[in-house]
Scaffold this active site. Sequence first.
Site, mmCIF file in Angstrom:
data_model
loop_
_atom_site.group_PDB
_atom_site.id
_atom_site.type_symbol
_atom_site.label_atom_id
_atom_site.label_comp_id
_atom_site.label_asym_id
_atom_site.label_seq_id
_atom_site.Cartn_x
_atom_site.Cartn_y
_atom_site.Cartn_z
ATOM 1 N N ARG A 88 -1.058 0.669 -3.817
ATOM 2 C CA ARG A 88 -2.396 1.268 -3.931
ATOM 3 C C ARG A 88 -3.038 1.454 -2.556
ATOM 4 N NH1 ARG A 88 -0.251 2.710 -7.440
ATOM 5 N NH2 ARG A 88 -0.622 2.470 -9.635
ATOM 6 N N GLU A 91 -1.356 4.425 -1.157
ATOM 7 C CA GLU A 91 -1.931 5.588 -1.827
ATOM 8 C C GLU A 91 -3.326 5.905 -1.269
ATOM 9 O OE1 GLU A 91 -2.182 6.843 -6.444
ATOM 10 O OE2 GLU A 91 -3.094 4.906 -5.954
ATOM 11 N N SER A 114 -9.198 -0.891 16.335
ATOM 12 C CA SER A 114 -8.272 -1.964 16.696
ATOM 13 C C SER A 114 -7.910 -2.823 15.488
ATOM 14 C CB SER A 114 -8.900 -2.854 17.768
ATOM 15 O OG SER A 114 -8.051 -3.945 18.056
#
Length: 147
Positions: A88, A91, A114
């Site tokens: 996920r 995604e 960073s």
Amino acid sequence: MSRLDVTEKIITAKVMKGLKWADVAAKLNLSKEWVTAACLGQMTLNAEQAKIIAEIFDLSDEDQKWLMVTPCKGSLPTAVPTDPLIYRFYEMINVYGTTIKQLIHEEFGDGIMSAIDFKMDLQRVADPMGDRVNIVLNGKFLPYKQF
């Protein structure tokens, strides 16, 4: 013996002892997010921290030394992740990555966020439609420099 072997020992001991990452982190007086990453092999512990982790998880002296070795960060496999939760995030970055990039560049200019000068906070947020996950990623902005 490798760092991955030590990670597996830590996970096994955590399960067998019924520990929570937040409880482990409290013993180090550090965030649950950083301590979890360290225990999973993504951060380097100092000698004092490694000793505490070794005591919590019943690790050997050899295991303790591995906790102080600089890890190969981001060492997940390079293929698309198959674990549903990790997928996920993959995604989300596929869908929103370019949006996040554009908004960061619009707000800060050309550069990166960073992951070294970085903090993360994960909290549960109660919601009548089902509890929600709130994750805050807080990284220092590093502008690209002209030379």
